[in-house]
Design a protein around this motif. Structure first.
Motif, PDB file in Angstrom:
ATOM      1  N   LEU A 100       0.984  -1.127  -0.218  1.00 45.85           N
ATOM      2  CA  LEU A 100      -0.227  -0.248  -0.171  1.00 45.85           C
ATOM      3  C   LEU A 100       0.968   1.420   0.178  1.00 45.85           C
ATOM      4  CD1 LEU A 100      -2.495   1.226   0.072  1.00 45.85           C
ATOM      5  CD2 LEU A 100      -2.659   1.310   2.635  1.00 45.85           C
ATOM      6  N   ASN A 101       0.470   1.712  -1.070  1.00 40.23           N
ATOM      7  CA  ASN A 101       1.000   3.425  -0.864  1.00 40.23           C
ATOM      8  C   ASN A 101       0.299   4.525  -0.642  1.00 40.23           C
ATOM      9  OD1 ASN A 101       3.915   2.422  -1.885  1.00 40.23           O
ATOM     10  ND2 ASN A 101       2.763   1.673  -4.179  1.00 40.23           N
ATOM     11  N   ILE A 102       1.469   5.509   0.426  1.00 42.65           N
ATOM     12  CA  ILE A 102       0.147   6.429   0.467  1.00 42.65           C
ATOM     13  C   ILE A 102       1.115   7.796   0.590  1.00 42.65           C
ATOM     14  CG2 ILE A 102      -0.531   7.162   2.559  1.00 42.65           C
ATOM     15  CD1 ILE A 102      -0.996   4.582   3.771  1.00 42.65           C
ATOM     16  N   MET A 103       0.876   9.245   0.333  1.00 40.86           N
ATOM     17  CA  MET A 103       1.714   9.810  -0.378  1.00 40.86           C
ATOM     18  C   MET A 103       0.932  10.871   0.600  1.00 40.86           C
ATOM     19  SD  MET A 103       3.417  11.753  -1.930  1.00 40.86           S
ATOM     20  CE  MET A 103       3.934  10.626  -3.772  1.00 40.86           C
ATOM     21  N   LEU A 104       2.023  11.816   1.643  1.00 40.76           N
ATOM     22  CA  LEU A 104       1.850  11.943   2.636  1.00 40.76           C
ATOM     23  C   LEU A 104       3.140  13.452   2.815  1.00 40.76           C
ATOM     24  CD1 LEU A 104       2.003  12.923   5.704  1.00 40.76           C
ATOM     25  CD2 LEU A 104       4.073  11.973   6.061  1.00 40.76           C
ATOM     26  N   VAL A 105       1.666  14.313   2.760  1.00 43.29           N
ATOM     27  CA  VAL A 105       2.135  16.069   2.359  1.00 43.29           C
ATOM     28  C   VAL A 105       1.859  16.476   3.267  1.00 43.29           C
ATOM     29  CG1 VAL A 105       1.706  17.666   0.189  1.00 43.29           C
ATOM     30  CG2 VAL A 105       1.646  15.127  -0.218  1.00 43.29           C
ATOM     31  N   GLY A 106       2.493  17.521   3.445  1.00 46.20           N
ATOM     32  CA  GLY A 106       3.004  19.161   4.055  1.00 46.20           C
ATOM     33  C   GLY A 106       2.891  20.643   3.189  1.00 46.20           C
ATOM     34  N   SER A 107       1.919  21.108   3.095  1.00 44.05           N
ATOM     35  CA  SER A 107       2.196  22.560   2.201  1.00 44.05           C
ATOM     36  C   SER A 107       2.916  23.477   3.523  1.00 44.05           C
ATOM     37  CB  SER A 107       0.453  22.850   2.467  1.00 44.05           C
ATOM     38  OG  SER A 107       0.313  24.164   1.513  1.00 44.05           O
ATOM     39  N   ASP A 108       3.585  24.159   2.494  1.00 46.06           N
ATOM     40  CA  ASP A 108       3.743  25.656   2.802  1.00 46.06           C
ATOM     41  C   ASP A 108       2.507  26.758   2.444  1.00 46.06           C
ATOM     42  OD1 ASP A 108       3.817  26.086  -0.094  1.00 46.06           O
ATOM     43  OD2 ASP A 108       6.009  26.847   0.436  1.00 46.06           O
ATOM     44  N   LEU A 184      -2.427  14.912   4.335  1.00 43.68           N
ATOM     45  CA  LEU A 184      -2.425  16.129   3.911  1.00 43.68           C
ATOM     46  C   LEU A 184      -2.267  15.913   5.166  1.00 43.68           C
ATOM     47  CD1 LEU A 184      -4.932  17.700   1.143  1.00 43.68           C
ATOM     48  CD2 LEU A 184      -2.279  17.096   1.221  1.00 43.68           C
ATOM     49  N   VAL A 185      -1.201  16.836   5.666  1.00 39.55           N
ATOM     50  CA  VAL A 185      -0.921  17.102   7.571  1.00 39.55           C
ATOM     51  C   VAL A 185      -0.139  19.274   7.750  1.00 39.55           C
ATOM     52  CG1 VAL A 185       0.771  16.537   9.338  1.00 39.55           C
ATOM     53  CG2 VAL A 185       0.320  14.482   7.362  1.00 39.55           C
ATOM     54  N   ASP A 186      -0.248  19.113   8.403  1.00 37.41           N
ATOM     55  CA  ASP A 186      -0.816  21.164   8.818  1.00 37.41           C
ATOM     56  C   ASP A 186       1.076  19.969   9.897  1.00 37.41           C
ATOM     57  OD1 ASP A 186       0.034  22.738   9.766  1.00 37.41           O
ATOM     58  OD2 ASP A 186      -1.819  23.116  10.802  1.00 37.41           O
ATOM     59  N   ASN A 279      -6.814  13.125  18.712  1.00 39.85           N
ATOM     60  CA  ASN A 279      -7.200  14.086  18.356  1.00 39.85           C
ATOM     61  C   ASN A 279      -6.483  15.358  17.606  1.00 39.85           C
ATOM     62  OD1 ASN A 279     -10.198  13.708  19.512  1.00 39.85           O
ATOM     63  ND2 ASN A 279      -9.352  14.253  21.919  1.00 39.85           N
ATOM     64  N   ASN A 280      -5.381  15.289  18.416  1.00 36.27           N
ATOM     65  CA  ASN A 280      -4.352  15.955  17.941  1.00 36.27           C
ATOM     66  C   ASN A 280      -4.022  15.664  15.857  1.00 36.27           C
ATOM     67  OD1 ASN A 280      -3.475  18.284  20.044  1.00 36.27           O
ATOM     68  ND2 ASN A 280      -2.797  17.113  20.270  1.00 36.27           N
ATOM     69  N   VAL A 281      -3.954  13.946  15.830  1.00 37.74           N
ATOM     70  CA  VAL A 281      -4.117  13.988  14.534  1.00 37.74           C
ATOM     71  C   VAL A 281      -5.214  14.686  13.890  1.00 37.74           C
ATOM     72  CG1 VAL A 281      -3.703  12.066  13.047  1.00 37.74           C
ATOM     73  CG2 VAL A 281      -2.510  12.152  15.130  1.00 37.74           C
ATOM     74  N   PHE A 282      -6.206  14.016  14.592  1.00 35.40           N
ATOM     75  CA  PHE A 282      -7.732  14.630  13.953  1.00 35.40           C
ATOM     76  C   PHE A 282      -7.497  15.836  13.494  1.00 35.40           C
ATOM     77  CE2 PHE A 282      -9.659  10.221  15.960  1.00 35.40           C
ATOM     78  CZ  PHE A 282      -8.946  10.271  14.793  1.00 35.40           C
ATOM     79  N   LYS A 283      -7.233  16.860  14.352  1.00 35.70           N
ATOM     80  CA  LYS A 283      -7.222  18.552  14.626  1.00 35.70           C
ATOM     81  C   LYS A 283      -6.175  18.633  12.819  1.00 35.70           C
ATOM     82  CE  LYS A 283      -6.833  22.752  16.173  1.00 35.70           C
ATOM     83  NZ  LYS A 283      -6.266  23.198  17.944  1.00 35.70           N
ATOM     84  N   HIS A 284      -5.354  17.714  12.782  1.00 38.94           N
ATOM     85  CA  HIS A 284      -4.145  18.409  11.582  1.00 38.94           C
ATOM     86  C   HIS A 284      -3.836  17.746  10.331  1.00 38.94           C
ATOM     87  CE1 HIS A 284      -2.815  21.345  14.467  1.00 38.94           C
ATOM     88  NE2 HIS A 284      -2.895  20.611  15.573  1.00 38.94           N
ATOM     89  N   ALA A 285      -4.491  16.357  10.085  1.00 42.82           N
ATOM     90  CA  ALA A 285      -4.593  15.676   9.039  1.00 42.82           C
ATOM     91  C   ALA A 285      -6.324  15.436   7.703  1.00 42.82           C
ATOM     92  CB  ALA A 285      -4.075  14.419   9.367  1.00 42.82           C
ATOM     93  N   LYS A 286      -5.984  15.387   7.008  1.00 37.36           N
ATOM     94  CA  LYS A 286      -6.727  15.287   5.866  1.00 37.36           C
ATOM     95  C   LYS A 286      -6.157  13.955   4.999  1.00 37.36           C
ATOM     96  CE  LYS A 286      -9.011  19.463   5.361  1.00 37.36           C
ATOM     97  NZ  LYS A 286      -9.863  20.977   4.639  1.00 37.36           N
ATOM     98  N   THR A 287      -7.707  12.793   5.488  1.00 35.91           N
ATOM     99  CA  THR A 287      -6.856  11.996   3.926  1.00 35.91           C
ATOM    100  C   THR A 287      -8.172  11.034   3.724  1.00 35.91           C
ATOM    101  OG1 THR A 287      -5.767   9.898   4.632  1.00 35.91           O
ATOM    102  CG2 THR A 287      -7.651  10.655   6.089  1.00 35.91           C
ATOM    103  N   ASN A 288      -8.588  11.006   2.444  1.00 40.43           N
ATOM    104  CA  ASN A 288      -9.177   9.936   1.655  1.00 40.43           C
ATOM    105  C   ASN A 288      -9.248   8.332   1.847  1.00 40.43           C
ATOM    106  OD1 ASN A 288      -6.687   8.865   0.519  1.00 40.43           O
ATOM    107  ND2 ASN A 288      -7.636   8.743  -1.804  1.00 40.43           N
TER     108      ASN A 288
END
Length: 349
Positions: A100-108, A184-186, A279-288
């Motif tokens: 399973l390949n997952i792209m982990l991205v943090g935007s600037d 997607l991670v903050d 709760n911290n993870v849920f607050k700062h991440a989005k995923t499909n």
């Protein structure tokens, strides 16, 4: 004898009640995690069947080589943004059902800025169930690559042009992969996550320690060796590309901090702290990623006693050069060799 039998029956009922209570608590926790995980998949990027026919991207054009380290290699050049809608993810068949390949991205993207921003951090997380291994592969921001529908540009511009969908399509097209899932991670959330864990142990050089002290309120000892970093220090360390090794060092530091977090979660996390951490993870991440897949993957990883880990970066050693592109310094890569080495790392036995 009857009295002893009554005591035994009473004890049995109490044990049964405790077991039932524990099962209810476990079910409640699982239900809580399931529905909280659903919130991570809010407004996911669409996956479509009618993408362009799969083709191998052309090799990176021959660019003028730059000897030494360019002065502008870390400059954030502006790029135009095409439209306001994210590009969909083009559907790809699974190459290996065990991987399973997952792209982990943090935007600037900064607060108040428009558009998507650039992908400040771009890592491929691959879980190989057959070999019991996880690999982290960083994509260096200055890699000169063909972005589908856009043309050649730095790879971190793909996110700015078309969001996570275009970034995934770019990686899939150029490296022959099957990525369909993303997180997607903050990265600001790293601070609270690391602090929730009580800090993480990271191996530092003297220069890295000095850099951390220049950007954080709490100080570390200026020495070579393992040190515990709090959230603020871990974030400063993860963004460091100013100690002489540019993005090569920054991507390495990001992988090291992620592995330190992973190690701390596996070995030291108390069940009582789990809800707060989540709760911290849920607050700062989005995923499909679906809740079922996420929970199944989490259980596989957490229960494994001999899970091996590996990491790398694009470009791999001896497969790249600094080059000049219309006055901008970029990283020109041997695409075919990098594709081969990446597949060996992800899918190798």
């Amino acid at each position: 004898m009857r009295e002893n039998g009554n005591k035994g029956g009473s004890m049995g009922r109490r044990v049964l009640m405790v077991i039932l209570a524990l099962l209810l608590l476990a079910a409640g926790a699982a239900g809580y995690l399931y529905f909280r995980t659903l919130s991570l998949a809010k407004d996911p990027v669409e996956i479509v069947d009618n993408g362009p026919a799969p083709t191998l991207s052309p090799e990176t054009p021959q660019l003028e080589e730059i000897i030494g380290t360019p002065h502008d290699i870390d400059v954030d050049y502006e790029v135009d943004v095409i439209g306001s809608e994210d590009v969909p993810i083009y559907k790809k068949d699974r190459i290996d059902e065990d991987v399973l390949n997952i792209m982990l991205v943090g935007s600037d993207l900064r607060e108040g800025e428009a558009g998507n921003g650039r992908s400040d951090s771009c890592l491929l997380v691959s879980y190989n169930k057959r070999t019991g291994s996880i690999s982290l592969v960083s994509f260096m921001r200055d890699v000169w690559i063909n972005i589908p529908g856009v043309g050649f540009n730095r790879i971190n511009a793909a996110y700015s042009y078309g969001g996570i969908g275009l970034l995934i399509n770019t990686v899939n097209e150029n490296f022959g992969l099957d990525i369909q899932n993303y997180v997607l991670v903050d990265f600001e959330g790293f601070e609270s996550i690391v602090d929730e864990l009580g800090g993480v142990e990271v191996n530092l050089t003297k220069k890295e320690a000095q850099f951390i002290n220049g950007g954080s309120s709490a100080k570390v000892v200026v020495k070579d060796g393992m040190q515990k970093l709090n959230g603020e220090q871990a974030l400063v360390h993860s963004r460091n590309r100013k100690t002489g090794d540019g993005d090569f060092g920054r991507t390495r530091r990001q992988r090291e901090v992620l592995m330190a977090i992973y190690s701390k979660v596996r070995t030291d996390l108390s069940p009582l702290k789990l809800p707060s951490l989540l709760n911290n993870v849920f607050k700062h991440a989005k995923t499909n990623i679906t809740p079922e897949t996420m929970l199944s993957l989490g259980l596989d990883v957490m229960k494994s006693s001999d899970l091996s880990t590996g990491n790398g970066r694009i470009p791999f050693d001896n497969t790249w050069k600094y080059a000049n592109m219309d006055g901008r310094s970029v990283v020109s890569i041997n695409l075919a060799k990098n594709r081969e080495l990446l597949h060996d790392l992800i899918y190798g036995e």
